[in-house]
Structure formats: C-alpha cells, structure tokens
Design a protein around this motif. Structure first.
Motif, PDB file in Angstrom:
ATOM      1  N   ALA A 122       0.832  -1.200   0.000  1.00 21.66           N
ATOM      2  CA  ALA A 122       0.000   0.000   0.000  1.00 21.66           C
ATOM      3  C   ALA A 122       0.868   1.252   0.000  1.00 21.66           C
ATOM      4  O   ALA A 122       0.560   2.236  -0.688  1.00 21.66           O
ATOM      5  CB  ALA A 122      -0.938  -0.005   1.211  1.00 21.66           C
ATOM      6  N   ALA A 123       1.961   1.223   0.761  1.00 22.92           N
ATOM      7  CA  ALA A 123       2.872   2.373   0.796  1.00 22.92           C
ATOM      8  C   ALA A 123       3.504   2.608  -0.575  1.00 22.92           C
ATOM      9  O   ALA A 123       3.673   3.761  -1.003  1.00 22.92           O
ATOM     10  CB  ALA A 123       3.955   2.151   1.854  1.00 22.92           C
ATOM     11  N   VAL A 124       3.842   1.524  -1.274  1.00 15.33           N
ATOM     12  CA  VAL A 124       4.428   1.658  -2.613  1.00 15.33           C
ATOM     13  C   VAL A 124       3.416   2.257  -3.581  1.00 15.33           C
ATOM     14  O   VAL A 124       3.745   3.150  -4.379  1.00 15.33           O
ATOM     15  CB  VAL A 124       4.920   0.278  -3.116  1.00 15.33           C
ATOM     16  N   PHE A 125       2.175   1.780  -3.529  1.00 18.69           N
ATOM     17  CA  PHE A 125       1.126   2.342  -4.393  1.00 18.69           C
ATOM     18  C   PHE A 125       0.916   3.826  -4.089  1.00 18.69           C
ATOM     19  O   PHE A 125       0.738   4.638  -5.007  1.00 18.69           O
ATOM     20  CB  PHE A 125      -0.185   1.583  -4.192  1.00 18.69           C
ATOM     21  N   TYR A 126       0.904   4.168  -2.831  1.00 20.63           N
ATOM     22  CA  TYR A 126       0.743   5.558  -2.401  1.00 20.63           C
ATOM     23  C   TYR A 126       1.848   6.425  -2.998  1.00 20.63           C
ATOM     24  O   TYR A 126       1.584   7.468  -3.616  1.00 20.63           O
ATOM     25  CB  TYR A 126       0.746   5.563  -0.873  1.00 20.63           C
ATOM     26  N   ALA A 127       3.099   5.994  -2.820  1.00 22.75           N
ATOM     27  CA  ALA A 127       4.232   6.781  -3.298  1.00 22.75           C
ATOM     28  C   ALA A 127       4.212   6.925  -4.816  1.00 22.75           C
ATOM     29  O   ALA A 127       4.418   8.024  -5.355  1.00 22.75           O
ATOM     30  CB  ALA A 127       5.547   6.132  -2.846  1.00 22.75           C
ATOM     31  N   ALA A 128       3.952   5.829  -5.521  1.00 21.81           N
ATOM     32  CA  ALA A 128       3.914   5.885  -6.982  1.00 21.81           C
ATOM     33  C   ALA A 128       2.777   6.785  -7.459  1.00 21.81           C
ATOM     34  O   ALA A 128       2.934   7.553  -8.420  1.00 21.81           O
ATOM     35  CB  ALA A 128       3.745   4.474  -7.549  1.00 21.81           C
TER      36      ALA A 128
END
Length: 271
Positions: A122-128
């Motif tokens: 979820a953090a990766v999706f948020y950042a991207a």
C-alpha cells in the motif's frame, strides 16, 4: 467499502466539476491521471483495507507511513527536488514519532506476514501515485485531475459492486454514514485540497506533511472518543509534528540564494 467510498467521492467531485468546469486532461496528461487513479484511488485503497484486516491500527499506520519517505527519495532522484537537509532531518524525526505512536498503541489485533506485506505494498502504491500525480499536475487542472482519478478508481473497483450492493442492504445506518463521510471528506475534499497544495510545493515536502496524521488522529480520538494517549503517544505525536515543521523549512543554502536574487533584482541607486 472501497467501491462505495469512491462512488460517493466521484458524485461529490462531479458537482464541483459542474460548478467550475475545468479543462479535462488530454494526451499524456490523461494517461498520467489514469495511472495515478489506478494506483492511488483504487489499488492503494483496496490493499490498505485488506491489510487492516490482518494488522492492528498502529502497525498499519507505521507501514503506510513509509510512503512519504519513498516519495521524498524518488522525487529527489527523478523529479529534481534533491535532498534538502531540513527535509531529510524532518522526515527522520517525524517517522521516529510515528514509530513511537505505533509502539504506544493498544496493539489490539493479530499482525501476520500477509498484513505486513500488504501494508508495505500500500505504501508503494501511495508513493507511486503521488509521483505520477505531481507530474500530471504540471499540465492538468487540479480539479479535473482529482475528478478523473477518482472516476478511474471507481471503474477499477467496479468488480466489487455486486458485493457492495448486498452489504449496503444489510449495513446499519451508522456504517453507511461512515462510508459516505469517507467519500465526501477524506476522498473528495481531502484529495482536492491535496492536489491544490501538491501543485504548489515539492512532492517530498508535501508527502512529509502526512506524517502528522497519526499525531492529529491521537488528538481527535482523545477529544471525541475519550481514548487517552499513552506517554509514548504524546512523545511520538510531538516528534511527528516537530519533524513535519522542520521538513517544511527551506535550507540555508536556498534561503541565501533567494536573498541574493532579491538583492540582484533591486536597482543600484548609484547607477
């Protein structure tokens, strides 16, 4: 829940678009908006909801708050924002505060490997999503980008529509009111104001401000839910807010350049 939330948010944003009538995104800008709609509105929301079924609230907040650090690093490398000292120091201090808040939480719930993996995803999706949105906002109106992005997220979560209809029929009024609030407040209003602010500041600095969310949540839960924070919660909240404040400061080198630019632009009376 993700489908209903995005449906409510899309309706609310449609009203805003009907009032302001912004130019709709086209070409490369439209592709970027679609990308960030899929990553942030759809994937992030669904994966975070899934993760929170396997994590306690403190651990979920801790994992998701890796996202501002990822945004700062990637924006520094690929968007030319660099790594200003106040931002780096502020991120370290604020994230330390988030860690203390998580440690001071109730710890209610079972944390398993799947939950941790989903939280980090979820953090990766948020950042991207933030990085794609930052690039898109160079050419796309903030209102239009938010509306299209939310609509894209709604379409992407449409496979859950049938289940959503069944659950709405059985849900109590308080649960429905909560989901409607999520659609209007944290989705429509919050994403609109976020896009407006992101368009006017660096992605790294903007993402760093979200590290203040756990501290604000502690205060609100204390005021409205009677949940008295622990000592670690108090200390962590102070660190999170202080770190965010530091991250928003300009570096001394940039401040000096700005001052020199002002002096150079003032005409010399003796000339």
């Amino acid at each position: 829940m993700a489908f209903i939330r995005l449906a409510v948010g899309t309706v609310a944003l449609t009203v805003v678009v009907a009032i302001y009538r912004p130019a709709l995104p086209r070409g490369r800008g439209l592709l970027l908006v679609i990308g960030y709609g899929l990553l942030w509105f759809a994937a992030y929301t669904v994966v975070l909801n899934w993760a929170e079924q396997h994590l306690d609230a403190g651990t979920a907040a801790l994992l998701v708050n890796f996202a501002p650090i990822l945004v700062a690093v990637l924006a520094g490398l690929f968007l030319g924002e660099g790594f200003p000292r106040p931002l780096v120091v502020g991120l370290v201090i604020a994230f330390s505060g988030v860690v203390l808040i998580a440690l001071g939480g109730s710890g209610v719930g079972v944390n398993d490997f799947l939950g941790v993996a989903l939280g980090l995803l979820a953090a990766v999706f948020y950042a991207a999503g933030v990085l794609l949105q930052k690039v898109a906002l160079r050419t796309v109106n903030a209102i239009a980008a938010t509306w299209v992005g939310c609509a894209v997220g709604l379409v992407a979560t449409a496979p859950f529509a049938g289940q959503a209809v069944d659950e709405v029929a059985k849900a109590p009024p308080t649960a429905l009111a909560g989901v409607v609030f999520l659609g209007v407040g944290p989705t429509a209003i919050a994403f609109l104001t976020w896009a407006y602010a992101l368009n006017r500041t660096d992605a790294g600095k903007m993402a760093a401000t979200t590290l203040a969310v756990p501290a604000i949540a502690i205060v609100l839960s204390w005021m409205f839910l009677g949940e008295v924070p622990t000592v670690l919660g108090f200390v962590g909240g102070a660190l999170a807010l202080g770190g965010v404040a530091i991250s928003r400061r300009r570096s001394l080198r940039r401040r000096d350049r700005d001052r020199e630019g002002i002096r150079d632009s003032v005409p010399d009376p003796a000339a």
